[in-house]
Every structure is written in C-alpha cells, then in structure tokens.
Scaffold this active site. Sequence first.
Site, PDB file in Angstrom:
ATOM      1  N   HIS A 161       0.836  -1.205   0.000  1.00 56.84           N
ATOM      2  CA  HIS A 161       0.000   0.000   0.000  1.00 56.84           C
ATOM      3  C   HIS A 161       0.872   1.257   0.000  1.00 56.84           C
ATOM      4  O   HIS A 161       0.548   2.251  -0.660  1.00 56.84           O
ATOM      5  CB  HIS A 161      -0.908   0.019   1.236  1.00 56.84           C
ATOM      6  CG  HIS A 161      -2.176  -0.754   1.086  1.00 56.84           C
ATOM      7  ND1 HIS A 161      -2.202  -2.133   1.033  1.00 56.84           N
ATOM      8  CD2 HIS A 161      -3.468  -0.336   0.973  1.00 56.84           C
ATOM      9  CE1 HIS A 161      -3.470  -2.534   0.905  1.00 56.84           C
ATOM     10  NE2 HIS A 161      -4.246  -1.467   0.864  1.00 56.84           N
ATOM     11  N   ARG A 196      -0.932   2.556   7.322  1.00 59.86           N
ATOM     12  CA  ARG A 196      -0.773   1.108   7.444  1.00 59.86           C
ATOM     13  C   ARG A 196      -0.312   0.715   8.846  1.00 59.86           C
ATOM     14  O   ARG A 196      -0.645  -0.363   9.345  1.00 59.86           O
ATOM     15  CB  ARG A 196       0.219   0.587   6.398  1.00 59.86           C
ATOM     16  CG  ARG A 196      -0.188   0.875   4.974  1.00 59.86           C
ATOM     17  CD  ARG A 196      -1.609   0.388   4.702  1.00 59.86           C
ATOM     18  NE  ARG A 196      -1.660  -1.066   4.545  1.00 59.86           N
ATOM     19  CZ  ARG A 196      -2.775  -1.774   4.624  1.00 59.86           C
ATOM     20  NH1 ARG A 196      -3.922  -1.199   4.882  1.00 59.86           N
ATOM     21  NH2 ARG A 196      -2.734  -3.091   4.455  1.00 59.86           N
ATOM     22  N   HIS A 202       0.949  -3.138   9.235  1.00 65.73           N
ATOM     23  CA  HIS A 202       2.379  -3.096   8.938  1.00 65.73           C
ATOM     24  C   HIS A 202       3.172  -2.492  10.079  1.00 65.73           C
ATOM     25  O   HIS A 202       2.670  -1.658  10.850  1.00 65.73           O
ATOM     26  CB  HIS A 202       2.642  -2.272   7.668  1.00 65.73           C
ATOM     27  CG  HIS A 202       2.327  -2.992   6.408  1.00 65.73           C
ATOM     28  ND1 HIS A 202       3.131  -3.978   5.886  1.00 65.73           N
ATOM     29  CD2 HIS A 202       1.276  -2.867   5.561  1.00 65.73           C
ATOM     30  CE1 HIS A 202       2.591  -4.435   4.754  1.00 65.73           C
ATOM     31  NE2 HIS A 202       1.457  -3.778   4.546  1.00 65.73           N
ATOM     32  N   ASP A 206       8.346  -1.693   7.613  1.00 63.55           N
ATOM     33  CA  ASP A 206       7.691  -2.122   6.368  1.00 63.55           C
ATOM     34  C   ASP A 206       7.341  -0.910   5.518  1.00 63.55           C
ATOM     35  O   ASP A 206       7.522  -0.904   4.289  1.00 63.55           O
ATOM     36  CB  ASP A 206       6.384  -2.867   6.649  1.00 63.55           C
ATOM     37  CG  ASP A 206       6.558  -4.121   7.477  1.00 63.55           C
ATOM     38  OD1 ASP A 206       7.681  -4.658   7.537  1.00 63.55           O
ATOM     39  OD2 ASP A 206       5.555  -4.563   8.076  1.00 63.55           O
TER      40      ASP A 206
END
Length: 289
Positions: A161, A196, A202, A206
């Site tokens: 994303h 995220r 995440h 990440d």
Amino acid sequence: MKRLSLLTLSLVIAAQVFAAGDEKNGHAYFTKAELPDMSKILPPPPEFESARFVADQSMHLWGKLQRLDEARAAQAQRDAVYSMETIITEFGPLFGVEITKEGTPEIYTILQDVGASCDSIHSDVKKVFDRRRPYTYYNEGTLVPEKEEKHRYEGSYPSGHTVFGWTCALLLADINTSPKAMEALLARGYDFGESRVIAGYHWQSDVDAGRMAGNVLYQMIRNNERFIGQLEKARAEFKAKQAEATKVASTRAVAQAEGTARIYRLDGTPASESSRGLLIQDNKKVVRK
C-alpha cells in the site's frame, strides 16, 4: 502430462495479462523481470526481539494511539482500500484539478499505468522476507477486520500500500509542479503509508521500505519512453484545465461583484437565460436543452 501442460498454459496466459495490463488497472510499464530485485537493495527487516525491533514495537503502540483520533482512524480505513478511486478521492483535492476518466483522460491514464506498475516491485520480495504482520504477531484485531484473513499469511515487508500511495504522490507532484502542491501531495503520500501502521497491518520498517521501493520504481518509470510522452501530455492537460478553472473563477467573481449574469459558459464567457448546452449556474454545472 496433460495436467502439466494446462498449468504451463495458464502461467503463460497469466504472464501475458500481467505484462499488458487491463482496462481497470492500466498498463504496467515493466514486467517483474525488467525491474531490479528489491531483496538485493533493501536491508532485511529487523529480527523479532532484536534491538531494531523495539522501534517497530514503539511505532505500533503509536499507531494504536492514533486510532483514538476518529478522523485519523477514518483516514487510515479509507487508505486501506487499494484502488484508483482511493487515490483520486484522497489526493484529488490537493492536486488542483478534478481527475476523471472523461475530463482529464491523459492524467487519468498515466495514473492508471503507474498504479498498475506498483505490484511488480514488491510482491516477490515479500515472499523472500516472509515477515509476520503486527496483528498476527500480537494476535490482535485491526482497523480493517474484513481484510485480516486475506493478508494473514502474506508477507509484511515491504508495504505494498505504501509503494502504491507514495508512487502515485510522486507522479501527481510531477504533473502539478508548484512547490505548494508538492508539499501537500507528498505529505499526503507520507500519511498514506503511516495509515498502514495505524491500521495495524504493517510495522514502521515495512512502511519505510515501501517508500524506498516506490522511489526505485518511480526512478525506473521516469526513464521509460512511453511514460515520458504521457507525462508531457498530462502536464499540458493539467495547465489547460487549471487555466480554464482560473478563467471561470475570475468571470464568476466579476459577475458577482457587478451583479450581472450568474450564468456562464465553461470557457468563462457570460451566458443568458436563453443559452443552451453545458453551462455554469449558481456555481454548478447544468445542461440546458
């Protein structure tokens, strides 16, 4: 042998579709084989229980605190929807021109094609590192529970994303090159990644790696001949739409100040009650037949 042949044929067809793209997702600029291997560029994610992992744990707690802010939590939930519609809705107001397939075809198409290129840079490297996601590590819920099973066994590093949101932000800032627009678009692109962490899908590392992958991908895209031609057309289209919007706004201001007609054409010239076609009346588009 028959089963193997069918499998081989399926893989060939899938590869062709992936390389060509489709109407919904656009046409990717590269196949996976044409892109650098991010597992050879990115550092490995922090090992669980390592000193570096403490920073990820701290940011995970920060993300959970951000959920107490209803507006920020809602934004993180919107950002979880991986789609062109999300990019247009979330970045459009900062871009300066409304992005639509019909009204801005050049901008819409290049955005589709850049978006279609994002999966290629991160999907394989996720399998290489195969990192557990925060909500599986802690066995807890997320802000987007309906997606938990889908991503439960999918690698967490880097964040796909984030690649998507950050790369699209870079593109839009490359079309509207004003410093103010760049500030707003890239800040929103940064927040897209932080969503995220807030959503619980995440770790911060990440997300950081996702931005790095997005930078690498966009550097590759910017040297692609098809993209170079598309970018030139998209910039020209943006300037034309911006000029049109400025002219309409200027005409409206004059009309309001002078108390004259509040009906005008899209090119900014005043219209009358008897005019026909697509017009602006009371700050809204109307069709008069």
